[in-house]
Design a protein around this motif. Structure first.
Motif, PDB file in Angstrom:
ATOM      1  N   ASN A 181      51.780 -81.327 108.828  1.00 53.27           N
ATOM      2  CA  ASN A 181      51.622 -79.780 108.889  1.00 53.27           C
ATOM      3  C   ASN A 181      52.978 -79.077 107.862  1.00 53.27           C
ATOM      4  N   TYR A 182      53.722 -80.114 107.895  1.00 55.38           N
ATOM      5  CA  TYR A 182      54.782 -79.826 107.418  1.00 55.38           C
ATOM      6  C   TYR A 182      54.618 -79.140 105.184  1.00 55.38           C
ATOM      7  N   ASP A 183      53.611 -80.543 104.727  1.00 58.61           N
ATOM      8  CA  ASP A 183      52.918 -80.775 103.887  1.00 58.61           C
ATOM      9  C   ASP A 183      52.154 -79.312 103.722  1.00 58.61           C
ATOM     10  N   THR A 184      51.235 -79.030 105.180  1.00 63.17           N
ATOM     11  CA  THR A 184      50.243 -77.890 104.814  1.00 63.17           C
ATOM     12  C   THR A 184      50.785 -76.307 104.707  1.00 63.17           C
ATOM     13  N   VAL A 185      52.432 -76.066 105.675  1.00 63.38           N
ATOM     14  CA  VAL A 185      52.688 -75.183 105.498  1.00 63.38           C
ATOM     15  C   VAL A 185      53.056 -74.594 103.768  1.00 63.38           C
ATOM     16  N   LYS A 186      53.996 -76.150 104.062  1.00 61.32           N
ATOM     17  CA  LYS A 186      54.681 -75.786 102.145  1.00 61.32           C
ATOM     18  C   LYS A 186      53.606 -75.916 101.160  1.00 61.32           C
ATOM     19  N   LYS A 187      52.500 -76.212 101.262  1.00 62.95           N
ATOM     20  CA  LYS A 187      51.275 -76.470 100.119  1.00 62.95           C
ATOM     21  C   LYS A 187      50.656 -75.254 100.477  1.00 62.95           C
ATOM     22  N   ASN A 188      50.282 -74.674 101.332  1.00 60.90           N
ATOM     23  CA  ASN A 188      49.204 -73.858 101.224  1.00 60.90           C
ATOM     24  C   ASN A 188      50.259 -72.559 101.425  1.00 60.90           C
ATOM     25  N   ARG A 189      50.299 -71.423 100.192  1.00 58.00           N
ATOM     26  CA  ARG A 189      51.044 -70.141 100.239  1.00 58.00           C
ATOM     27  C   ARG A 189      50.272 -68.843 100.473  1.00 58.00           C
ATOM     28  N   THR A 190      50.768 -68.550 101.427  1.00 57.68           N
ATOM     29  CA  THR A 190      49.216 -67.266 101.661  1.00 57.68           C
ATOM     30  C   THR A 190      49.921 -65.942 101.197  1.00 57.68           C
ATOM     31  N   VAL A 198      42.502 -53.418  94.906  1.00 55.03           N
ATOM     32  CA  VAL A 198      42.772 -53.663  93.911  1.00 55.03           C
ATOM     33  C   VAL A 198      42.327 -54.946  93.347  1.00 55.03           C
ATOM     34  N   GLU A 199      41.728 -54.957  91.579  1.00 55.20           N
ATOM     35  CA  GLU A 199      40.833 -55.191  90.602  1.00 55.20           C
ATOM     36  C   GLU A 199      41.189 -56.698  90.961  1.00 55.20           C
ATOM     37  N   ILE A 200      40.425 -57.563  91.109  1.00 54.56           N
ATOM     38  CA  ILE A 200      41.045 -58.951  90.779  1.00 54.56           C
ATOM     39  C   ILE A 200      40.029 -59.768  88.932  1.00 54.56           C
ATOM     40  N   LYS A 201      41.485 -59.824  88.665  1.00 52.62           N
ATOM     41  CA  LYS A 201      40.175 -60.545  86.466  1.00 52.62           C
ATOM     42  C   LYS A 201      39.979 -61.747  86.618  1.00 52.62           C
ATOM     43  N   LEU A 226      51.749 -66.662  86.723  1.00 49.50           N
ATOM     44  CA  LEU A 226      52.248 -66.830  85.426  1.00 49.50           C
ATOM     45  C   LEU A 226      52.744 -65.431  84.714  1.00 49.50           C
ATOM     46  N   ASP A 227      53.666 -65.198  84.906  1.00 50.79           N
ATOM     47  CA  ASP A 227      54.077 -64.373  84.547  1.00 50.79           C
ATOM     48  C   ASP A 227      54.092 -63.221  86.045  1.00 50.79           C
ATOM     49  N   SER A 228      53.612 -62.183  85.693  1.00 55.57           N
ATOM     50  CA  SER A 228      53.717 -60.986  86.461  1.00 55.57           C
ATOM     51  C   SER A 228      52.540 -61.192  87.339  1.00 55.57           C
ATOM     52  N   TRP A 229      51.488 -62.515  87.040  1.00 57.47           N
ATOM     53  CA  TRP A 229      50.401 -62.254  87.753  1.00 57.47           C
ATOM     54  C   TRP A 229      50.322 -63.840  88.567  1.00 57.47           C
ATOM     55  N   LYS A 230      49.448 -63.778  89.588  1.00 61.49           N
ATOM     56  CA  LYS A 230      49.144 -64.675  90.648  1.00 61.49           C
ATOM     57  C   LYS A 230      47.840 -65.366  90.972  1.00 61.49           C
ATOM     58  N   LYS A 231      47.704 -66.138  90.936  1.00 64.89           N
ATOM     59  CA  LYS A 231      45.911 -66.656  90.937  1.00 64.89           C
ATOM     60  C   LYS A 231      46.160 -67.158  92.551  1.00 64.89           C
ATOM     61  N   ILE A 232      44.741 -66.468  92.412  1.00 60.48           N
ATOM     62  CA  ILE A 232      44.559 -65.804  94.271  1.00 60.48           C
ATOM     63  C   ILE A 232      42.835 -66.907  94.413  1.00 60.48           C
ATOM     64  N   LYS A 238      35.966 -67.458  96.640  1.00 64.14           N
ATOM     65  CA  LYS A 238      36.111 -66.738  95.445  1.00 64.14           C
ATOM     66  C   LYS A 238      37.240 -66.999  94.717  1.00 64.14           C
ATOM     67  N   ILE A 239      37.655 -67.152  93.338  1.00 61.49           N
ATOM     68  CA  ILE A 239      38.873 -67.266  93.162  1.00 61.49           C
ATOM     69  C   ILE A 239      39.332 -66.388  91.550  1.00 61.49           C
ATOM     70  N   GLY A 240      40.678 -65.573  91.215  1.00 60.95           N
ATOM     71  CA  GLY A 240      40.633 -64.721  90.533  1.00 60.95           C
ATOM     72  C   GLY A 240      42.749 -64.631  90.277  1.00 60.95           C
ATOM     73  N   TRP A 241      42.614 -63.662  89.176  1.00 60.53           N
ATOM     74  CA  TRP A 241      44.328 -63.384  88.871  1.00 60.53           C
ATOM     75  C   TRP A 241      44.007 -61.827  89.242  1.00 60.53           C
ATOM     76  N   ILE A 242      45.637 -61.698  90.646  1.00 61.06           N
ATOM     77  CA  ILE A 242      45.814 -60.295  91.174  1.00 61.06           C
ATOM     78  C   ILE A 242      47.783 -60.553  90.848  1.00 61.06           C
ATOM     79  N   TYR A 243      47.567 -59.003  90.223  1.00 62.97           N
ATOM     80  CA  TYR A 243      49.171 -58.463  89.287  1.00 62.97           C
ATOM     81  C   TYR A 243      49.799 -58.760  90.715  1.00 62.97           C
ATOM     82  N   ALA A 244      51.078 -59.593  90.613  1.00 66.70           N
ATOM     83  CA  ALA A 244      52.255 -60.043  92.065  1.00 66.70           C
ATOM     84  C   ALA A 244      52.294 -58.988  92.679  1.00 66.70           C
TER      85      ALA A 244
END
Length: 250
Positions: A181-190, A198-201, A226-232, A238-244
């Protein structure tokens, strides 16, 4: 003498601080009951800024934002309440209603048996609770083993032996659940999307291609940044990048 005076002053200040927070929480509840949701949010938020967080505080904040028809904040605080206390039934119930206000309809990917077991059993209790169960089981196993060792009656020895084995089993299982549970909570950043649309790049840059769109209140999983972007990643894979700044991490 100075150390004693400092300890007394620190204890007194913590008591006063706690009383002040309780008073703010009570006043916030009164404002909520009188329909003054914005004023209640101010008081609840002041408690949050002091670092005094609880599932009930986040639940009340979620209720206030829900009454004001603010989708993202209401979902955000219901999720935070459930992160602290996954068994908070009212927060879970209200979260389901709040999600009905969202625009995005995303179908979850099929889960494996282990994933379903983790979400329905292991994650139903916080890892701190599983750790407490493990500690209690270890004490119980030790006591039962001592009773087994010093007992002379064969029936009692058999009973103490079997129950001590069971306590050890509970200890091992609860310890595994706590770490999992601890590992899941720490890894799964939501996070929750906090902008209307918002457009996902497909890459972390404004000039990159748009792969899909998301709307306010949608929950995402943070994979990288990465910088001011987050990969979600969203529930359908579906996966993409969003402005933080467009999302708020739970």
């Amino acid at each position: 003498m100075k150390k004693i005076f400092f300890s007394i002053a620190l204890l007194f200040s913590s008591i006063v601080f706690s009383q002040t927070s309780d008073e703010l929480f009570s006043k916030g509840n009164n404002l909520y009951q009188n329909g003054k949701y914005s004023e209640a949010i101010e008081l609840y938020s002041s408690i949050e800024k002091q670092g005094l967080i609880s599932d009930d505080l986040f639940f009340n904040l979620g209720n206030c934002y829900y009454k004001l028809n603010k989708v993202a904040p209401s979902i955000y605080y219901y999720e935070k309440a459930l992160k602290i206390n996954p068994t908070h039934q009212d927060a879970s119930f209200n979260l389901a209603y709040a999600k009905r206000m969202t625009i995005d309809v995303i179908e979850d990917l099929p889960q494996t048996f282990l994933q379903r077991f983790s979400s329905t059993v292991i994650q139903k209790l916080p890892f701190e609770t599983w750790a407490i169960i493990a500690v209690l089981a270890s004490f119980l196993a030790s006591i039962l083993f001592l009773l087994y060792h010093f007992s002379y009656a064969s029936r009692k020895k058999l009973f103490y032996f079997n129950t001590s084995i069971f306590a050890v089993f509970v200890l091992l299982i609860s310890t595994f659940f706590a770490f999992h549970n601890y590992d899941t909570v720490k890894k799964n950043r939501t996070a929750i999307v906090f902008v209307d649309k918002v457009e996902i790049k497909n890459a972390p840059s404004t000039s990159s291609e748009v792969v899909f769109e998301l709307h306010e209140g949608t929950k995402v999983l943070i994979l990288d940044e990465l910088d001011s972007w987050k990969k979600i990643k969203i529930a359908d894979g579906k996966i993409g990048w969003i402005y933080a700044d467009d999302i708020k991490e739970i």
